[in-house]
Design a protein around this motif. Structure first.
Motif, PDB file in Angstrom:
ATOM      1  N   UNK A  78       0.825  -1.208   0.000  1.00 45.21           N
ATOM      2  CA  UNK A  78       0.000   0.000   0.000  1.00 45.21           C
ATOM      3  C   UNK A  78       0.856   1.253   0.000  1.00 45.21           C
ATOM      4  N   UNK A  79       1.937   1.251   0.776  1.00 45.58           N
ATOM      5  CA  UNK A  79       2.839   2.403   0.791  1.00 45.58           C
ATOM      6  C   UNK A  79       3.426   2.638  -0.595  1.00 45.58           C
ATOM      7  N   UNK A  80       3.843   1.551  -1.249  1.00 40.73           N
ATOM      8  CA  UNK A  80       4.414   1.670  -2.596  1.00 40.73           C
ATOM      9  C   UNK A  80       3.388   2.184  -3.595  1.00 40.73           C
ATOM     10  N   UNK A  81       2.131   1.711  -3.503  1.00 38.84           N
ATOM     11  CA  UNK A  81       1.087   2.148  -4.433  1.00 38.84           C
ATOM     12  C   UNK A  81       0.756   3.627  -4.235  1.00 38.84           C
ATOM     13  N   UNK A  82       0.740   4.077  -2.991  1.00 38.33           N
ATOM     14  CA  UNK A  82       0.451   5.503  -2.724  1.00 38.33           C
ATOM     15  C   UNK A  82       1.560   6.389  -3.276  1.00 38.33           C
ATOM     16  N   UNK A 172      -8.402 -11.315 -12.032  1.00 34.56           N
ATOM     17  CA  UNK A 172      -7.902 -10.345 -13.004  1.00 34.56           C
ATOM     18  C   UNK A 172      -6.759  -9.601 -12.316  1.00 34.56           C
ATOM     19  N   UNK A 173      -5.565  -9.691 -12.876  1.00 35.50           N
ATOM     20  CA  UNK A 173      -4.402  -9.077 -12.231  1.00 35.50           C
ATOM     21  C   UNK A 173      -3.950  -7.851 -13.024  1.00 35.50           C
ATOM     22  N   UNK A 174      -3.572  -6.797 -12.276  1.00 33.81           N
ATOM     23  CA  UNK A 174      -3.218  -5.515 -12.886  1.00 33.81           C
ATOM     24  C   UNK A 174      -1.934  -4.976 -12.273  1.00 33.81           C
ATOM     25  N   UNK A 175      -1.232  -4.175 -13.052  1.00 34.98           N
ATOM     26  CA  UNK A 175       0.029  -3.612 -12.567  1.00 34.98           C
ATOM     27  C   UNK A 175      -0.162  -2.303 -11.830  1.00 34.98           C
ATOM     28  N   UNK A 176      -1.343  -1.670 -11.982  1.00 29.79           N
ATOM     29  CA  UNK A 176      -1.612  -0.412 -11.274  1.00 29.79           C
ATOM     30  C   UNK A 176      -3.022  -0.419 -10.722  1.00 29.79           C
ATOM     31  N   UNK A 177      -3.221   0.354  -9.652  1.00 35.48           N
ATOM     32  CA  UNK A 177      -4.553   0.382  -9.060  1.00 35.48           C
ATOM     33  C   UNK A 177      -5.545   1.087  -9.987  1.00 35.48           C
TER      34      UNK A 177
END
Length: 359
Positions: A78-82, A172-177
């Motif tokens: 989550x930290x990395x995605x933010x 379904x897998x994705x590289x970005x939110x």
């Protein structure tokens, strides 16, 4: 006036459902104890398992180490995605809460052979569609193993075959939110939409959750295997979700899908908060809340009339309630005042305002 028929406002559309969930979310945030507590979880499990109160005191604490370790893994993602996308939290907050009563989320058949036959048809049609739409991002596994499905039906759904929902499931897998956010709008049945990083994290915490799964039955010693497995599924479900979600789940079930229940409950809790500043809804208080609209009216009626000492006042209350029940259309305050008298109406209105709000 024959065209005026009583209507119970249930949550039948996504818009109505969103309204009641928004209100229950507000109730959970304002009045619920949303901090995680092993003590609350222990009381809840005791209630679910029919165990003596206090019999699990501090016994679930041994699950804390693997739980904290798994949480750290997900927190890193989550930290990395933010950091990667500043709009992450905004996208998450904008996704509406969609829940249904457990009684509504059932398969059309209670025959497992029929459900598997239907799942094969869905897998062929929807699997092809997902592959055409998302290519390699769509993971379409074989149908759930029959033995695993039967075990889940017994442990999680108490033998109700029509409540299992993941005989056919896909990821379904994705590289970005952002891709996840755009993909969720196609969600028409049980589909898991994952960030690639979350799938990696799931593999990393798999052993930690296995530790929890193995430990729970030892804590539940003395129970039947069936009951122990049911409690294990319940505990894991609670540990995977936020306390706010847990509060909303309980209250949504109690509401029976009726919006008025949520509004009356909110008013009731506001009054209780005024009388007992700082009090919060923990599991014990959640379970003590009335069931359905009938329950919340009954509880408040009993409380109100127990407080009324004057027979004249009691009679006026009955007159007012009779008017509300007999009316074929909404009554104006002026109409009620003319029937009851201004002073009598003012006193009754103040006492019954929670149950019969006057606009």
């Amino acid at each position: 006036m024959s065209q005026h028929k009583p209507v119970e406002l249930r949550v039948d559309s996504n818009e109505q459902q969103h309204d009641i969930l928004t209100m229950l979310y507000r109730i959970a945030q304002e009045h619920g104890d949303t901090s995680f507590s092993w003590e609350n979880l222990e009381r809840e499990v005791e209630s679910k398992a029919g165990l003596p109160k206090g019999s699990l005191n501090e016994k679930l604490h041994q699950l804390e180490a693997p739980l904290v370790a798994s949480k750290r893994v997900y927190d890193k993602v989550l930290v990395a995605e933010r950091k990667k996308d500043s709009s992450f939290d905004e996208m998450v907050d904008s996704i509406p809460m969609i829940k249904s009563l457990h009684s509504q989320l059932t398969q059309p058949s209670n025959n497992l052979d029929t459900t598997y036959a239907q799942a094969r048809v869905v897998k062929e049609a929807m699997g092809k569609h997902f592959k055409d739409r998302w290519g390699d991002a769509a993971i379409i596994p074989e149908l759930k193993d029959r033995a695993d499905a039967e075990r889940k039906i017994e442990d999680k759904y108490f033998g109700k075959k029509n409540e299992i929902k993941d005989i056919f499931r896909c990821t379904l897998k994705f590289s970005s939110f952002k891709e996840v956010f755009e993909g969720w709008t196609f969600h028409i049945f049980e589909i898991q939409l994952h960030l690639n990083a979350i799938l990696v994290a799931k593999e990393e915490v798999h052993d930690l959750y296995n530790t929890i799964r193995v430990t729970i039955p030892t804590i539940m010693a003395g129970l039947t295997v069936e009951k122990s497995n049911q409690i294990k599924e319940h505990i894991l479900g609670r540990l995977r979700n936020s306390m706010t979600d847990g509060i909303i789940d309980i209250l949504f079930e109690k509401s029976g899908g009726v919006f008025l229940f949520a509004r009356l409950l909110e008013e009731k809790l506001k009054q209780e908060a005024l009388n007992n500043p700082g009090s919060k809804l923990d599991f014990v208080h959640l379970e003590a809340q009335p069931e359905g609209l009938h329950g919340i009216y009954s509880e408040n009626m009993d409380r109100i009339f127990a407080e009324i000492a004057s027979n004249i006042f009691r009679i006026n209350c009955f007159v007012f309630i009779s008017l509300m029940c007999a009316a074929q259309e909404p009554l104006t305050q002026r109409m009620v005042e003319e029937i009851m008298g201004k002073d009598a109406f003012r006193q009754v209105k103040e006492k019954l305002s929670l149950l019969f709000p006057a606009g």
